[in-house]
Design a protein around this motif. Structure first.
Motif, PDB file in Angstrom:
ATOM      1  N   GLU A   1       0.840  -1.201   0.000  1.00 31.74           N
ATOM      2  CA  GLU A   1       0.000   0.000   0.000  1.00 31.74           C
ATOM      3  C   GLU A   1       0.878   1.255   0.000  1.00 31.74           C
ATOM      4  O   GLU A   1       0.613   2.221  -0.721  1.00 31.74           O
ATOM      5  CB  GLU A   1      -0.923  -0.016   1.226  1.00 31.74           C
ATOM      6  CG  GLU A   1      -1.946   1.108   1.189  1.00 31.74           C
ATOM      7  CD  GLU A   1      -2.803   1.153   2.452  1.00 31.74           C
ATOM      8  OE1 GLU A   1      -2.409   0.545   3.473  1.00 31.74           O
ATOM      9  OE2 GLU A   1      -3.844   1.817   2.409  1.00 31.74           O
ATOM     10  N   PHE A   2       1.944   1.222   0.812  1.00 29.73           N
ATOM     11  CA  PHE A   2       2.883   2.351   0.847  1.00 29.73           C
ATOM     12  C   PHE A   2       3.464   2.585  -0.544  1.00 29.73           C
ATOM     13  O   PHE A   2       3.481   3.716  -1.054  1.00 29.73           O
ATOM     14  CB  PHE A   2       4.007   2.046   1.844  1.00 29.73           C
ATOM     15  CG  PHE A   2       5.062   3.128   1.959  1.00 29.73           C
ATOM     16  CD1 PHE A   2       5.051   4.023   3.019  1.00 29.73           C
ATOM     17  CD2 PHE A   2       6.078   3.241   1.008  1.00 29.73           C
ATOM     18  CE1 PHE A   2       6.028   5.011   3.126  1.00 29.73           C
ATOM     19  CE2 PHE A   2       7.052   4.229   1.105  1.00 29.73           C
ATOM     20  CZ  PHE A   2       7.026   5.112   2.168  1.00 29.73           C
ATOM     21  N   MET A   3       3.935   1.518  -1.167  1.00 35.02           N
ATOM     22  CA  MET A   3       4.600   1.663  -2.466  1.00 35.02           C
ATOM     23  C   MET A   3       3.618   2.159  -3.530  1.00 35.02           C
ATOM     24  O   MET A   3       3.949   3.027  -4.340  1.00 35.02           O
ATOM     25  CB  MET A   3       5.213   0.321  -2.886  1.00 35.02           C
ATOM     26  CG  MET A   3       6.333  -0.174  -1.983  1.00 35.02           C
ATOM     27  SD  MET A   3       7.744   0.942  -1.907  1.00 35.02           S
ATOM     28  CE  MET A   3       8.393   0.790  -3.560  1.00 35.02           C
ATOM     29  N   GLU A   4       2.415   1.613  -3.509  1.00 32.11           N
ATOM     30  CA  GLU A   4       1.440   2.009  -4.524  1.00 32.11           C
ATOM     31  C   GLU A   4       1.035   3.471  -4.350  1.00 32.11           C
ATOM     32  O   GLU A   4       0.973   4.234  -5.320  1.00 32.11           O
ATOM     33  CB  GLU A   4       0.210   1.102  -4.436  1.00 32.11           C
ATOM     34  CG  GLU A   4      -0.745   1.328  -5.580  1.00 32.11           C
ATOM     35  CD  GLU A   4      -1.864   0.297  -5.609  1.00 32.11           C
ATOM     36  OE1 GLU A   4      -1.747  -0.738  -4.928  1.00 32.11           O
ATOM     37  OE2 GLU A   4      -2.849   0.553  -6.316  1.00 32.11           O
ATOM     38  N   LEU A   5       0.784   3.869  -3.103  1.00 31.34           N
ATOM     39  CA  LEU A   5       0.401   5.266  -2.866  1.00 31.34           C
ATOM     40  C   LEU A   5       1.563   6.209  -3.175  1.00 31.34           C
ATOM     41  O   LEU A   5       1.360   7.302  -3.712  1.00 31.34           O
ATOM     42  CB  LEU A   5      -0.062   5.448  -1.416  1.00 31.34           C
ATOM     43  CG  LEU A   5      -1.417   4.821  -1.080  1.00 31.34           C
ATOM     44  CD1 LEU A   5      -1.664   4.859   0.426  1.00 31.34           C
ATOM     45  CD2 LEU A   5      -2.545   5.549  -1.823  1.00 31.34           C
TER      46      LEU A   5
END
Ligand code: SF4
Length: 419
Positions: A218-222
């Motif tokens: 989620e961190f990487m995608e955001l």
């Protein structure tokens, strides 16, 4: 300095001299001079301070070296600011106006970053530096043996209100932003909210984080959706023993390949901070590091010699072991000098091996191989790599071979480059 200028009461007129593009005008009529300096720049800062004090002008020195070595800096300034200056700067100025400037100012509290004013980037003349730079957080929860951040920020993480950052970035020109944070992923809940908030502004940004963010999809995608193009990761070394000894076991070398694959999957490049000279490093570390980086398709690296900054745990350990070779702070630059006795090679071998590794990493065959494997942000990634290649191609001891036991020449400090 632009941030401190923003904390200066409006009845003060502030001018700023950036020595990269300007000469110091010692004859300019000023009431008070403030200087910030890192350790390598400290001797130069002392010279500037002496010139002003000769003219009867009071001098305040703050910044990283003043925080690490306040007693020494007091010998060269009328007043020293230890640590973060925001909270004590207005009082220092008031004391100066009232004729009672103190010799040292150290804040008991750390700034909470609420209502942080916009830095006075308008004071920076002659270059675009700073215009796209801001911070979201300050500090880092870790305490690596060689790092100055724990001393600077007392291991207290602070976070700006996200609304303040969004408001600020709307006033920042251009497309690219740098979040000059020490660890923007230290609190992933905060970071994710920040990324969601800035995504609509379609900026490109970069910052610094620790490697484990790669495993939070989620961190990487955001991050990717909000415009993150690259992150600086302090990998430091491919020796797990060195990382463990440096209190940086949160870096796991065995995961580096997966980390880079995950970054590239999300279209984010990695700039790996890389340091040679740890106690487990022998001459084989130079070639094995370059080969490993080529193998995994690392985008870019900042390659340096280990610096034992004064008053860090590393400095204290090396000093206790009799391995600090000089306290000429100008040599604490990480590029042109080695200031301590390495455990498994000579200082000359360490310097030449570091230069060799930088040139090899940025050689044309290495760039082609790494870019072919990375396929991330190719147009700017290639330009950046070629820029490093051009800066380094004639730098240092060209004939050094890490496999030869004999040191074939003495270090040459005639050419300079930044990488
Ligand atoms: S993780 Fe990075 S910023 Fe934090 S203490 Fe270690 S080297 Fe310093």
């Amino acid at each position: 300095m632009p941030l401190l200028a923003a904390y200066t009461p409006p009845h003060w007129e502030v001018t700023h001299t950036d020595e990269i593009v300007q000469k110091v005008d010692f004859n300019k009529k000023v009431d008070l001079v403030g200087i910030t300096a890192n350790t390598a720049a400290a001797p130069h800062a002392y010279w500037i301070a002496a010139e002003y004090r000769k003219r009867g002008i009071k001098v305040v020195i703050g910044g990283p070296h003043a925080t690490l070595m306040p007693d020494e800096v007091q010998d060269h300034a009328d007043s020293v600011v230890v640590g973060e200056g925001e909270l004590v700067w207005p009082k220092l100025l008031a004391d100066f106006e009232n004729g009672c400037l103190q010799s040292i100012y150290k804040s008991c509290e750390v700034p909470d970053l609420q209502n942080m004013p916009h830095p006075r980037w308008d004071l920076i003349k002659g270059r675009t530096y700073g215009k796209g730079v801001t911070i979201a957080t300050r500090g880092c929860p870790f305490a690596c043996e060689y790092c100055t951040i724990p001393q600077m920020y007392q291991r207290k993480m602070r976070y700006r209100p996200i609304a303040d950052i969004v408001e600020e970035l709307q006033h920042m020109p251009g497309k690219a932003l740098i979040f000059w944070d020490d660890n923007i992923g230290a609190n992933k809940v905060y970071a994710k909210e920040l990324f969601k908030a800035i995504a609509p502004y379609k900026r490109w940004w970069t910052s610094q984080a620790t490697s484990e963010v790669a495993f939070d999809d989620e961190f990487m995608e955001l991050a990717a959706k909000s415009g993150c193009k690259a992150l600086f990761l302090g990998w430091e070394t491919i020796s797990q023993n060195s990382l463990n000894s440096a209190n940086k076991a949160h870096n796991q070398v065995g995961k580096y390949q997966e980390i880079i694959e995950r970054f590239h999957y999300y279209g984010i490049a990695i700039q790996a901070g890389t340091v040679f000279g740890f106690d487990h490093d022998d001459r084989s570390i130079f070639r094995s590091t370059v080969e490993f980086y080529r193998e995994i398709g690392l985008d870019s690296a900042t390659i340096s010699v280990l610096i034992p900054f004064p008053n860090t745990p590393l400095f204290r350990r090396l000093e206790a072991e009799g391995r600090i070779l000089t306290k000429d702070w100008s040599k604490y630059n990480g590029k042109k000098d080695v200031v301590f006795q390495p455990a498994l090679m000579s200082p000359e071998e360490l310097l030449m091996g570091t230069e060799w590794a930088a040139r090899q990493f940025y050689s044309i065959p290495s760039i082609i191989e790494r870019m072919w494997k990375s396929k991330t942000g190719l147009w700017w990634n290639i330009i950046r790599n070629v820029g490093y290649h051009l800066a380094l191609r004639n730098f240092g001891n060209i004939g050094f071979n890490p496999e030869e036991r004999e040191v074939i020449s003495t270090p040459s400090f005639t050419k300079e480059a930044r990488w």
